[in-house]
Design a protein around this motif. Structure first.
Motif, PDB file in Angstrom:
ATOM      1  N   LYS A  40       0.860  -1.421   0.039  1.00  0.00           N
ATOM      2  CA  LYS A  40      -0.043   0.080  -0.144  1.00  0.00           C
ATOM      3  C   LYS A  40       0.945   1.274   0.205  1.00  0.00           C
TER       4      LYS A  40
ATOM      5  N   HIS B  73      -8.409  -3.528  -5.814  1.00  0.00           N
ATOM      6  CA  HIS B  73      -8.297  -3.708  -4.379  1.00  0.00           C
ATOM      7  C   HIS B  73      -9.689  -2.866  -3.605  1.00  0.00           C
TER       8      HIS B  73
ATOM      9  N   GLU C 179     -11.033 -11.007  -0.753  1.00  0.00           N
ATOM     10  CA  GLU C 179     -10.786 -10.075   0.392  1.00  0.00           C
ATOM     11  C   GLU C 179     -12.098  -9.595   0.971  1.00  0.00           C
TER      12      GLU C 179
ATOM     13  N   GLY D 227      -7.412  -4.990   7.186  1.00  0.00           N
ATOM     14  CA  GLY D 227      -6.637  -4.133   8.262  1.00  0.00           C
ATOM     15  C   GLY D 227      -7.495  -3.919   9.476  1.00  0.00           C
TER      16      GLY D 227
ATOM     17  N   SER E 272      -6.158  -9.615   6.716  1.00  0.00           N
ATOM     18  CA  SER E 272      -5.551  -9.811   8.405  1.00  0.00           C
ATOM     19  C   SER E 272      -4.928 -11.107   8.160  1.00  0.00           C
TER      20      SER E 272
ATOM     21  N   GLY F 127      -1.406  -7.562   3.817  1.00  0.00           N
ATOM     22  CA  GLY F 127      -1.284  -6.103   3.883  1.00  0.00           C
ATOM     23  C   GLY F 127      -0.238  -5.918   5.146  1.00  0.00           C
ATOM     24  N   GLY F 128      -0.660  -5.797   5.966  1.00  0.00           N
ATOM     25  CA  GLY F 128       0.062  -5.053   7.438  1.00  0.00           C
ATOM     26  C   GLY F 128       1.136  -6.215   7.522  1.00  0.00           C
TER      27      GLY F 128
END
Ligand code: PEP
Length: 256
Positions: free
Chosen positions: A15, A99, A171, A177, A217, A238-239
């Motif tokens: 991102k 996305h 997703e 997130g 997640s 992601g994170g």
């Protein structure tokens, strides 16, 4: 063909995070852990401004590098946008399309998705086409309907022979997130529905080739469990892809 014969695909979506030097450090670490890349495919989706540097560092390894978005025209008056050929020119070999942050923060409509996916395929970029429902849609029992609508849009110009190059990412918006992961059962049910939809649209053979990956997640402690499900062929992270100590264990999840 079972999911064991579809190569597992682990992708990190950075991102608008990480500065240039952190992106390059991450690429060096990932590269050093990949081996020959025969048993799993790994890729990172970096900010477009860093792609040339990231692809230069990734060169010579099986690590894929992608853009996070594209515009479907070849060139023209589209201020702020990046064309597929431009991503290609700086060494990217793949791209995210649709996305949830593009759809929900930047209000990208379904109508753009088919053209974006086609532009990527026509320029030799491997698209990951993202779909997923909001929490209101799930609570209203509209998950399948919403995802089929998104698939209709994104696959508008996809042909059976594109199956080995396109990946679908399921997703759920409520799991991105938020720290909330879909249960394996929830994810597996949607993945199964997506594969059935692809079979109806492109045929059985294409549906067995197309990879359907999960995002929302994903962490080192749920990666293995998710990957054990029959129709889950990979993970979009992601994170947890922003740091080596969380991304490397996901890449190296135990496939046994
Ligand atoms: C994503 O943005 O694609 C994603 C899955 O994010 P996170 O892993 O942080 O939920």
């Amino acid at each position: 063909m079972t999911h064991k014969s579809r190569k597992p695909y682990i992708a990190g979506n950075w991102k608008m995070n990480l500065d240039r030097s952190k992106c390059l450090d991450m690429v060096k670490i990932i590269k050093s852990r990949l081996g020959d890349g025969n048993d799993r495919e790994v890729a990172v989706f970096a900010p477009s401004i860093y792609l040339a540097d990231v692809t230069a560092v990734a060169q010579g390894s099986p690590l894929g590098v992608g853009g996070q978005n594209l515009w479907y025209e070849e060139n023209g008056a589209f201020t702020g946008e990046v064309a597929a050929r431009m991503l290609r020119e700086v060494g990217a070999d793949r791209v995210l399309v649709g996305h949830s942050e593009r759809r929900h923060v930047f209000h990208e409509p379904d109508e753009w998705m088919g053209r974006k996916v086609r532009a990527a395929l026509d320029r030799d970029l491997l698209p990951i086409y993202c779909v997923g429902e909001t929490i209101e849609e799930r609570r209203g029992n509209r998950t399948d309907r919403v995802i089929k609508r998104q698939l209709d849009a994104g696959f508008e110009k996809v042909r059976p022979e594109d199956a080995h190059r396109i990946t679908v990412a399921y997703e759920p918006v409520w799991a991105i997130g938020t720290g909330e992961t879909a249960t394996v059962e929830q994810a597996a049910a949607v993945h199964k529905m997506i594969r059935k939809w692809i079979a109806q649209r492109l045929g059985d053979e294409a549906s067995q080739i197309t990879r359907v990956i999960y995002g929302g997640s994903v962490k080192p402690d749920n990666a293995k469990q998710l990957m054990a499900a029959e129709d889950i062929d990979g993970l979009l992270v992601g994170g947890a892809s922003l740091q080596a100590d969380t991304f490397i264990p996901i890449i190296e999840y135990d496939a046994r």
